[in-house]
Scaffold this motif. Structure first.
Motif, short mmCIF file in Angstrom:
data_model
loop_
_atom_site.label_atom_id
_atom_site.label_comp_id
_atom_site.label_asym_id
_atom_site.label_seq_id
_atom_site.Cartn_x
_atom_site.Cartn_y
_atom_site.Cartn_z
N VAL A 11 0.87 -1.18 0.00
CA VAL A 11 0.00 0.00 0.00
C VAL A 11 0.90 1.23 0.00
CG1 VAL A 11 -1.63 1.39 1.35
CG2 VAL A 11 -1.97 -1.08 1.15
N LEU A 12 0.58 2.22 -0.84
CA LEU A 12 1.36 3.45 -0.92
C LEU A 12 0.66 4.57 -0.16
CD1 LEU A 12 2.32 3.44 -4.73
CD2 LEU A 12 3.71 2.69 -2.79
N GLY A 13 1.42 5.35 0.59
CA GLY A 13 0.89 6.50 1.30
C GLY A 13 1.49 7.78 0.72
N ALA A 14 0.66 8.63 0.12
CA ALA A 14 1.14 9.86 -0.52
C ALA A 14 1.13 11.00 0.50
CB ALA A 14 0.27 10.21 -1.73
N ALA A 15 2.12 10.99 1.39
CA ALA A 15 2.18 11.99 2.45
C ALA A 15 2.90 13.27 2.03
CB ALA A 15 2.83 11.40 3.70
N ASP A 16 3.25 13.39 0.75
CA ASP A 16 3.72 14.66 0.22
C ASP A 16 2.49 15.42 -0.22
OD1 ASP A 16 4.75 16.82 -1.09
OD2 ASP A 16 6.08 15.71 -2.42
N THR A 17 1.89 16.15 0.72
CA THR A 17 0.62 16.82 0.46
C THR A 17 0.79 18.25 -0.04
OG1 THR A 17 0.47 17.56 2.76
CG2 THR A 17 -0.53 15.43 2.23
N THR A 61 -2.65 -0.20 -4.21
CA THR A 61 -3.52 0.84 -3.67
C THR A 61 -2.72 2.04 -3.19
OG1 THR A 61 -5.19 -0.77 -2.98
CG2 THR A 61 -5.23 1.36 -1.87
N THR A 62 -3.24 3.25 -3.45
CA THR A 62 -2.61 4.48 -2.98
C THR A 62 -3.57 5.24 -2.07
OG1 THR A 62 -1.33 4.67 -5.03
CG2 THR A 62 -1.53 6.66 -3.68
N VAL A 63 -3.10 5.66 -0.91
CA VAL A 63 -3.88 6.48 0.01
C VAL A 63 -3.35 7.91 -0.08
CG1 VAL A 63 -4.53 6.86 2.42
CG2 VAL A 63 -4.28 4.53 1.54
N ARG A 64 -4.22 8.86 -0.36
CA ARG A 64 -3.82 10.25 -0.54
C ARG A 64 -4.86 11.17 0.08
NH1 ARG A 64 -4.16 11.72 -6.81
NH2 ARG A 64 -3.96 13.80 -5.88
N SER A 65 -4.50 12.44 0.28
CA SER A 65 -5.43 13.40 0.87
C SER A 65 -6.39 13.91 -0.20
CB SER A 65 -4.67 14.58 1.47
OG SER A 65 -4.01 15.31 0.45
N ASP A 66 -7.52 14.46 0.25
CA ASP A 66 -8.50 14.98 -0.70
C ASP A 66 -8.23 16.43 -1.07
OD1 ASP A 66 -9.03 16.09 1.76
OD2 ASP A 66 -11.22 16.02 1.54
N ARG A 67 -7.15 17.00 -0.50
CA ARG A 67 -6.84 18.40 -0.79
C ARG A 67 -5.35 18.64 -0.63
NH1 ARG A 67 -6.30 20.84 4.28
NH2 ARG A 67 -7.14 19.56 5.97
N GLU A 68 -4.87 19.68 -1.32
CA GLU A 68 -3.46 20.04 -1.21
C GLU A 68 -3.21 20.74 0.12
OE1 GLU A 68 -0.19 22.53 -3.91
OE2 GLU A 68 -2.10 21.86 -4.78
#
Length: 387
Positions: free
Chosen positions: A219-225, A244-251
């Motif tokens: 699982v990938l976590g996109a913590a570069d927001t 699967t990638t988990v990312r935020s819904d906003r910058e």
């Protein structure tokens, strides 16, 4: 008259009751504020405060769990043969070995020759300490053996370079699942850090391919927001191999919250490894560096951090070494990933960074292809330098 008195008394009682209620409500709203230096206590993992509760200093960020599309995923190249397949590219950085061999094979070595050897090592970013050690050992062995045979000289140099690179260091990635205090399994969590421009997000994507090639669920976590493009890029890497990638819904969302949710998603899915990408940052920015410590602390509420991989650009030389020192102080780096190692004579940074931090180089980037990331093998590296 009596009825009127009773009516008045009833009105008075109602007014008093309402006032008392209002007063009580007002008291409840006027709780004394916390003192400036008072820190809220972290929730305890109990039945009322489970382990998946965010700490009070982390913003509650909505995340999007991007499942891979139904399109058949790519199968990454096997990991075992990558160093062999990429030997030719790595050998482009063999200017160190070739220069040293040409000097050591001369009929008689003058003091100027030894100075040339020293300069070659320093220009290759081996570092002053390791260079001095290698020079002393080479002088002794060459003088004692008194040989100028090319094969003998090459073997001496190979042995000494290999000792500097240190094949005894543990370069394996910690990808084994753990068991928490609750008895449940949790995925191995790998936090990837580095400065801007080192190819960090690309490295995370390529590392996902390495792990998928080893039949691990990732699982990938996109913590570069701070850069929407970073999350998009990571998601694209994930989709290519069915991850699967988990990312935020906003910058600009709280990166610690995204990392937390990524690990939580990994636990729920029964994944083997969660890879967390972080924003590139300058090593002299205290607030950004402090944020890394926060991300690691928050992740640890879900599962211990198995690895902290620092991505370094091999072409930055001694500046890369200074970067490594600062990151190691903040997040306890466990391994180095060297990118852009192909086509550079700066391969000595492998020796310098390991010697300074006591941390092994675990992976090397040897090109721009999707599968041009390989586990670092000390013997192969030295052979490529001398090829």
């Amino acid at each position: 008259m009596t009825d009127q008195l009773w009516a008045v008394l009833a009105v008075v009682l109602v007014v008093l009751a309402g006032g008392t209620a209002a007063l009580t409500a007002g008291v409840r709203r006027r709780r004394p504020p916390a003192l400036p230096d008072e820190q809220p206590a972290a929730p305890v993992a109990t039945a009322d405060a489970p382990v998946d509760t965010l700490p009070p200093d982390v913003d509650d960020t909505d995340v999007v769990v991007e499942e891979p599309s139904a399109v058949e995923a790519e199968r990454p190249a096997p990991v075992a043969g990558r160093m062999v397949r990429l030997r030719e590219r790595l050998s482009r950085s063999g200017a160190i070995g070739r220069s040293l061999l040409s000097i050591l094979s001369r009929e008689s070595l003058t003091e100027e020759d030894w100075e040339e050897i020293e300069e070659t090592l320093l220009l290759a970013d081996v570092g002053i300490g390791p260079t001095t050690e290698l020079m002393d050992r080479l002088r002794t062995r060459v003088q004692v053996l008194g040989t100028k045979d090319a094969a003998s000289v090459r073997e001496i140099l190979r042995e000494e370079l290999l000792q500097l690179v240190d094949p005894a260091m543990d370069r394996s990635l910690r990808t084994t699942k753990g068991v928490g205090d609750d008895g449940e399994q949790h995925p191995a969590t790998i936090l990837v850090v580095g400065v801007n421009g080192t190819g960090k997000t690309t490295t995370v994507g390529k590392l996902a391919r390495v792990l998928v090639a080893e039949d691990l669920e990732v699982v990938l976590g996109a913590a570069d927001t701070f850069r929407a493009a970073a999350a998009d890029q990571l998601q694209t890497w994930g989709e290519r191999v069915g991850v699967t990638t988990v990312r935020s819904d906003r910058e600009g969302a709280d990166p610690a919250a995204v990392a937390f949710d990524a690990v939580q998603a990994g636990r729920t899915a029964g994944a083997d490894v969660v890879l967390v990408d972080t924003a590139g940052r300058l090593q002299n920015k205290a607030d950004l560096m402090g944020e890394l410590g926060k991300i690691k602390r928050v992740i640890s509420r879900q599962a211990p951090v198995s690895e902290v991989l620092l991505v370094l650009d091999a072409t930055t030389g001694q500046n890369g070494l200074r970067q490594a020192q600062v990151f190691a102080e903040v997040v306890d780096v466990t391994g180095i990933v060297l990118t852009k190692l192909d086509g550079t004579a700066k391969g000595g940074i492998v020796v310098a960074v390991q010697r300074e931090l006591g941390v092994p180089v675990k992976l090397v980037g040897l090109g721009e292809g999707a599968d041009d990331l390989a586990p670092f093998v000390a013997e192969d590296f030295v052979e490529a330098l001398l090829s």
